[in-house]
Scaffold this active site. Structure first.
Site: not given
Ligand code: ADP
Ligand code: MG
Length: 321
Positions: A9-10, A127, A211, A273
């Site tokens: 996102g960043n 989510k 993602k 992740k």
């Protein structure tokens, strides 16, 4: 060497999380600098990206305009953000490559990810997406079939299914572009979730694929050697948020899974992740790295952040040491 870079996102919005067009264009321009450095040294690069804030904004537009223009489903929002984010990544990356005198073409692929209609995620959506609403407004949407949850003082929030990605259906198109020398943007937002119909065709479903899990699957399908998950922290830590916080440096997948089983990595953020990094190296990937955007060029050469290796390689290294 082939490298898949998953941008968090960043890399897509400003530091305060704002997602105005100018914020997105500026953030992506910054993100494409280290990416262009990798392309410049001759690596074959595939880029994937998150889309949370962008989908959140589209959902707000849907809600507010529902009486004027028909609202669209979440899979459509995913497809739309692959388009807009892909578009600004192409512009920014071309510019960064031109500044380096690198003549590589770039392309973005609308990418679908197959999920299983019987995935337990559909039975219990987890989510959270979109904005918080006061209970009466949420109630109207619940009557329209959506699932909303009381998230405390900030109000109610919509929750959707986050099923496991099963197959990146358009991976072959990405592979063909890579083979033809393109830098490829693909599988944004984890891919547009679709399910298989009895007649073999696919249709979109209202869900959000993680993602990073989508990235691991795409990386495996493409046979890339390395997965870099670029986020806003330099790797995973044990005891996150406690005084005894300790970074996880170079680690093998089995050891990292052990830490995950002890509950060190939060669901929906570092958890997927870590899972993605493990899955990637367990299925033929040479290394997976979780680090900050600024260190992705370093990550290709050295162990930085959290570098996850297949267990055999870690043993080999230990043996030589
Ligand atoms: P992205 O948008 O890049 O996908 P996320 O916000 O989903 O990033 O995940 C990164 C965040 O995960 C960090 O900013 C941090 O707040 C959080 N996090 C949760 N558990 C851990 C942990 N054990 N180690 C490091 N970060 C963690
Ligand atoms: Mg984030």
């Amino acid at each position: 060497m082939r490298v898949l870079i998953a941008l968090g996102g960043n890399a897509m919005t400003s530091a305060d999380g704002k997602a105005r067009p100018a914020d997105q264009i500026a953030a992506v321009a910054t993100a494409m600098e280290p990416v262009a450095d990798l392309v410049a040294v001759g690596l074959d690069v595939v880029i994937t990206h998150g889309n949370g804030p962008q989908v959140g904004n589209l959902l707000v537009k849907n809600e507010l305009a529902a009486s004027v223009v028909p609202p669209v489903t979440i899979d459509w929002c995913g497809a739309q953000t692959q388009g807009t984010i892909g578009f600004i990544v192409l512009n920014a990356l071309e510019r960064a490559l031109a500044a380096r005198g690198v003549r590589r073409r770039v392309a973005a692929v609308v990418t679908r990810t197959l999920v299983d209609a019987s995935d337990p995620g559909f039975g219990r959506p987890t989510k959270p997406i979109g904005r918080y609403l006061p209970p009466p407004e949420a109630k109207v949407l619940i009557e329209h079939g959506q699932v909303w949850e009381d998230r405390g003082p900030r109000g109610w929030r919509r929750v959707v299914a986050s099923p496991e990605p099963v197959e990146v259906l358009d991976a072959a198109a990405v592979a063909a572009l890579l083979a033809a020398g393109f830098v490829v943007v693909a599988n944004g937002g984890g891919g547009i979730p679709v399910v298989r119909q009895p007649d073999g065709s696919v249709v979109g479903v209202e869900a959000v694929v993680d993602k990073d899990l989508g990235a691991a699957l795409l990386g495996r399908a493409l046979g890339v050697e390395m997965l870099v998950i670029a986020t806003d922290v330099d790797g995973a830590v044990l005891g996150f948020g406690t005084p005894g916080e300790r970074p996880v440096g170079t680690v093998d997948a089995a050891t990292l899974r052990g830490y995950a089983a002890q509950g060190h990595f939060a669901g929906g953020s570092m958890g997927p992740k870590v899972e993605a990094a493990c899955q990637f190296v367990e299925h033929g990937g040479r290394r997976a790295v979780i680090t900050t955007l600024g260190r992705i060029a370093e990550a290709v050469r050295d162990d930085v952040g959290t570098t996850v290796l297949p267990v055999d390689i870690t043993r080999e290294v230990a043996g030589h040491g």
